[in-house]
Scaffold this motif. Structure first.
Motif, PDB file in Angstrom:
ATOM      1  N   GLY A 127       0.815  -1.207   0.000  1.00  0.00           N
ATOM      2  CA  GLY A 127       0.000   0.000   0.000  1.00  0.00           C
ATOM      3  C   GLY A 127       0.849   1.257   0.000  1.00  0.00           C
ATOM      4  N   PHE A 128       1.968   1.215   0.705  1.00  0.00           N
ATOM      5  CA  PHE A 128       2.880   2.360   0.786  1.00  0.00           C
ATOM      6  C   PHE A 128       3.432   2.717  -0.586  1.00  0.00           C
ATOM      7  N   ARG A 129       3.859   1.726  -1.358  1.00  0.00           N
ATOM      8  CA  ARG A 129       4.454   1.980  -2.675  1.00  0.00           C
ATOM      9  C   ARG A 129       3.397   2.274  -3.740  1.00  0.00           C
ATOM     10  N   ALA A 130       2.268   1.564  -3.687  1.00  0.00           N
ATOM     11  CA  ALA A 130       1.279   1.679  -4.761  1.00  0.00           C
ATOM     12  C   ALA A 130       0.208   2.722  -4.483  1.00  0.00           C
ATOM     13  N   GLY A 131       0.116   3.218  -3.257  1.00  0.00           N
ATOM     14  CA  GLY A 131      -0.875   4.238  -2.938  1.00  0.00           C
ATOM     15  C   GLY A 131      -2.304   3.748  -2.974  1.00  0.00           C
ATOM     16  N   THR A 132      -2.498   2.458  -2.738  1.00  0.00           N
ATOM     17  CA  THR A 132      -3.839   1.884  -2.742  1.00  0.00           C
ATOM     18  C   THR A 132      -3.869   0.713  -1.780  1.00  0.00           C
ATOM     19  N   SER A 133      -4.983   0.007  -1.698  1.00  0.00           N
ATOM     20  CA  SER A 133      -5.079  -1.118  -0.774  1.00  0.00           C
ATOM     21  C   SER A 133      -4.159  -2.247  -1.218  1.00  0.00           C
ATOM     22  N   ASN A 134      -3.837  -3.148  -0.296  1.00  0.00           N
ATOM     23  CA  ASN A 134      -2.933  -4.246  -0.618  1.00  0.00           C
ATOM     24  C   ASN A 134      -3.493  -5.165  -1.692  1.00  0.00           C
ATOM     25  N   THR A 135      -4.804  -5.393  -1.684  1.00  0.00           N
ATOM     26  CA  THR A 135      -5.361  -6.303  -2.673  1.00  0.00           C
ATOM     27  C   THR A 135      -5.310  -5.709  -4.072  1.00  0.00           C
ATOM     28  N   VAL A 136      -5.518  -4.405  -4.195  1.00  0.00           N
ATOM     29  CA  VAL A 136      -5.404  -3.755  -5.506  1.00  0.00           C
ATOM     30  C   VAL A 136      -3.942  -3.738  -5.937  1.00  0.00           C
ATOM     31  N   ALA A 137      -3.035  -3.442  -5.008  1.00  0.00           N
ATOM     32  CA  ALA A 137      -1.607  -3.446  -5.326  1.00  0.00           C
ATOM     33  C   ALA A 137      -1.162  -4.831  -5.780  1.00  0.00           C
ATOM     34  N   ALA A 138      -1.742  -5.872  -5.191  1.00  0.00           N
ATOM     35  CA  ALA A 138      -1.387  -7.241  -5.574  1.00  0.00           C
ATOM     36  C   ALA A 138      -1.837  -7.572  -6.989  1.00  0.00           C
ATOM     37  N   GLY A 139      -2.628  -6.701  -7.615  1.00  0.00           N
ATOM     38  CA  GLY A 139      -2.965  -6.880  -9.019  1.00  0.00           C
ATOM     39  C   GLY A 139      -1.740  -6.883  -9.901  1.00  0.00           C
ATOM     40  N   ALA A 140      -0.651  -6.288  -9.425  1.00  0.00           N
ATOM     41  CA  ALA A 140       0.599  -6.319 -10.176  1.00  0.00           C
ATOM     42  C   ALA A 140       1.136  -7.738 -10.284  1.00  0.00           C
ATOM     43  N   HIS A 141       0.770  -8.602  -9.362  1.00  0.00           N
ATOM     44  CA  HIS A 141       1.289  -9.966  -9.311  1.00  0.00           C
ATOM     45  C   HIS A 141       0.241 -11.005  -9.698  1.00  0.00           C
ATOM     46  N   PHE A 142      -1.015 -10.755  -9.384  1.00  0.00           N
ATOM     47  CA  PHE A 142      -2.089 -11.693  -9.724  1.00  0.00           C
ATOM     48  C   PHE A 142      -2.857 -11.279 -10.976  1.00  0.00           C
ATOM     49  N   GLY A 143      -2.606 -10.072 -11.481  1.00  0.00           N
ATOM     50  CA  GLY A 143      -3.395  -9.526 -12.573  1.00  0.00           C
ATOM     51  C   GLY A 143      -4.463  -8.608 -12.027  1.00  0.00           C
ATOM     52  N   VAL A 144      -4.875  -7.621 -12.816  1.00  0.00           N
ATOM     53  CA  VAL A 144      -5.831  -6.636 -12.325  1.00  0.00           C
ATOM     54  C   VAL A 144      -7.207  -7.244 -12.059  1.00  0.00           C
ATOM     55  N   ARG A 145      -7.475  -8.388 -12.651  1.00  0.00           N
ATOM     56  CA  ARG A 145      -8.686  -9.129 -12.297  1.00  0.00           C
ATOM     57  C   ARG A 145      -8.375 -10.255 -11.320  1.00  0.00           C
ATOM     58  N   GLY A 146      -7.218 -10.852 -11.459  1.00  0.00           N
ATOM     59  CA  GLY A 146      -6.806 -11.914 -10.543  1.00  0.00           C
ATOM     60  C   GLY A 146      -6.652 -11.434  -9.118  1.00  0.00           C
ATOM     61  N   LEU A 160      -8.752 -10.093  -7.500  1.00  0.00           N
ATOM     62  CA  LEU A 160     -10.022 -10.327  -6.822  1.00  0.00           C
ATOM     63  C   LEU A 160      -9.928 -11.532  -5.879  1.00  0.00           C
ATOM     64  N   VAL A 161      -8.962 -12.418  -6.116  1.00  0.00           N
ATOM     65  CA  VAL A 161      -8.708 -13.520  -5.184  1.00  0.00           C
ATOM     66  C   VAL A 161      -8.376 -12.946  -3.811  1.00  0.00           C
ATOM     67  N   GLY A 162      -7.484 -11.954  -3.778  1.00  0.00           N
ATOM     68  CA  GLY A 162      -7.122 -11.315  -2.521  1.00  0.00           C
ATOM     69  C   GLY A 162      -8.291 -10.571  -1.906  1.00  0.00           C
ATOM     70  N   SER A 163      -9.116  -9.967  -2.744  1.00  0.00           N
ATOM     71  CA  SER A 163     -10.278  -9.248  -2.222  1.00  0.00           C
ATOM     72  C   SER A 163     -11.245 -10.192  -1.526  1.00  0.00           C
TER      73      SER A 163
END
Length: 479
Positions: free
Chosen positions: A79-98, A100-103
């Motif tokens: 969240g610190f680096r991406a300026g958003t929630s951790n699950t949205v930031a994790a879109g960099a690794h799971f995909g912007v739709r993937g 949603l697993v974290g969500s």
């Protein structure tokens, strides 16, 4: 600069620089203040029901919390680096739709912990008032107490970051005094050698306590902590300061109430109903403090995960505002409290959901952390927000918005962990092969890491990522 007292309208879109005015110590106080509560003490009572003695619980809770921090504290940097929630930031690794697993994982974690907090707060009110009045606790009184606590918590979650951070900081002092006074109140009945009869024996009980009273606490914040670190500016604060403040807040905030809960449960011999035993054994002078802890203490404990649920619902359904999501989440959680109380025992329900969700959340956290390191700790903020703006494409699009390698690694880790998970509600088929020990969380972490690294992270090699000093200033659309 202090946050203004206002209803936060910002969702999971990129946090603009002018709003990133919090300090690392602010995050620390949120983590401490939201956990100094009766609901957190429940996780100290659970090992007592497993048949462990005081020093066994101290060892399990301390070691488990420290192990969980190794995974959860570094995730504060997403969240610190991406300026958003951790699950949205994790879109960099799971995909912007993937992502949603974290969500979904975050929603389930937050739902469970919010339900525990509302149940604890409402139950404390009922049992204390019942003792004062000399009457038996009634179901109507319980329903009114649960609903009243839910309304207070919903108001806090709707208020947002500014209100939550203020309330959490204010509660630290009073709740510390309440817990300290509780040690004095229950000390006469304390016997460190006492243990409840029944439950798992030996190592299986200790391992179960390691998960429920230790590891599960920090891991539950894996998807949540970015909700607060996104308010920290990378221009003014270091990554090391963010990690250490997060670790300190989680360690102190989680361990202190857990050990207090174990102390009180042993002092009152609370093998069955925890809060009724606590209220029954309390000296008269401590009852007002217990009532205060039930109402005020649960605000942060339920407000923080409920705030996260509002953000996750906004991430899943971008056209829904964060405030509407928080209100809907409060209603859903209240229904879950009534359903859970009428169908299964509290000890079984809490232990079961903690064990299973820790196993499911751990591989997600492992993959997000590995991906964070592999991508150079920088994120393209514009491309992270593709799903939220109903667009497609970008560097995190992978295959239709899904990084199938990361998702496969998560599925493999979660499946392997569940096969070796053990709780009152569920026992995996591999538990017998591991000598009755529940090591599902370790297995899920190891399998997910190996599969993710063997398959490859899917990141585009050699493609430059825009420097965060420019990208995180991208104007955010507020909802």
């Amino acid at each position: 600069m202090a946050q203004r007292m206002e209803i936060e309208q910002h969702g999971v879109s990129a946090m603009p620089e002018h709003r990133r005015t919090a300090r690392p110590v602010t995050v620390m106080w949120v983590l401490v203040g939201s956990n100094l509560s009766l609901s957190a003490t429940v996780f100290g009572w659970l090992p007592v029901t497993y048949g462990l003695s005081w020093w066994q619980i101290v060892a399990a809770a301390t070691a488990g919390t420290a192990l969980g921090l190794l995974l959860a504290a570094p995730l504060a940097l997403l969240g610190f680096r991406a300026g958003t929630s951790n699950t949205v930031a994790a879109g960099a690794h799971f995909g912007v739709r993937g992502r949603l697993v974290g969500s979904l994982i975050g929603l389930l974690l937050s739902l469970g912990y919010t339900a525990v907090a509302i149940w604890t707060g409402g139950e404390a009110v009922v049992v204390v008032l019942a003792r004062v009045s000399g009457t038996a606790p009634g179901e109507a009184a319980r329903a009114a107490a649960y609903a009243g606590i839910a309304v207070l918590v919903a108001a806090l979650a709707v208020g947002g970051f500014g209100l939550i951070s203020r309330i959490s900081a204010v509660l630290v002092g009073p709740m510390a005094l309440v817990l300290g006074a509780g040690v004095v109140a229950y000390a006469p009945g304390f016997d460190p050698s006492w243990s409840a009869p029944g439950g798992p024996d030996g190592a299986p009980a200790w391992i179960l306590a390691l998960v429920t009273a230790g590891i599960s606490g920090p891991v539950a914040y894996a998807t949540i902590i970015g909700d607060y670190t996104r308010y920290l500016s990378p221009r003014r604060h270091s990554a090391a300061g963010v990690v250490w403040s997060s670790a300190a807040g989680l360690f102190g905030g989680l361990l202190a109430p857990t050990l207090f809960g174990a102390f009180v449960a042993i002092s009152t011999r609370a093998e069955g109903s925890y809060l009724e035993s606590v209220a029954r054994a309390a000296p008269a002078w401590y009852l007002p403090l217990l009532l205060f802890a039930g109402v005020a203490g649960c605000l942060g404990a339920a407000g923080v995960p409920l705030y996260n649920m509002g953000l996750e619902l906004h991430g899943l359904f971008p056209r829904t505002s964060r405030t509407a999501g928080a209100a809907a989440a409060a209603a859903i959680t209240l229904g879950l409290v009534f359903l859970g109380r009428s169908t299964v025992g509290v000890e079984q329900a809490v232990t079961g959901f903690v064990v299973v969700l820790t196993v499911v959340a751990t591989p997600w956290a492992v993959i997000a952390l590995i991906g964070h390191v592999r991508c150079g700790r920088v994120y393209d903020v514009r491309d992270l927000q593709v799903h939220n703006k109903s667009l497609s494409g970008g560097r995190y699009w992978y295959a239709g918005g899904w990084n199938l390698r990361a998702c496969a690694a998560w599925l493999a880790g979660a499946a392997a962990g569940l096969l070796d998970a053990d709780s009152p509600l569920y026992t995996g088929p591999l538990v017998a092969l591991t000598g009755g020990l529940d090591v599902g969380y370790l297995l899920s972490a190891l399998v997910s890491a190996c599969v993710y690294l063997l398959l490859g992270t899917g990141h585009v090699a050699g493609e430059p990522i825009p420097d965060w000093r420019q990208t995180y200033l991208w104007p955010a659309v507020t909802r």
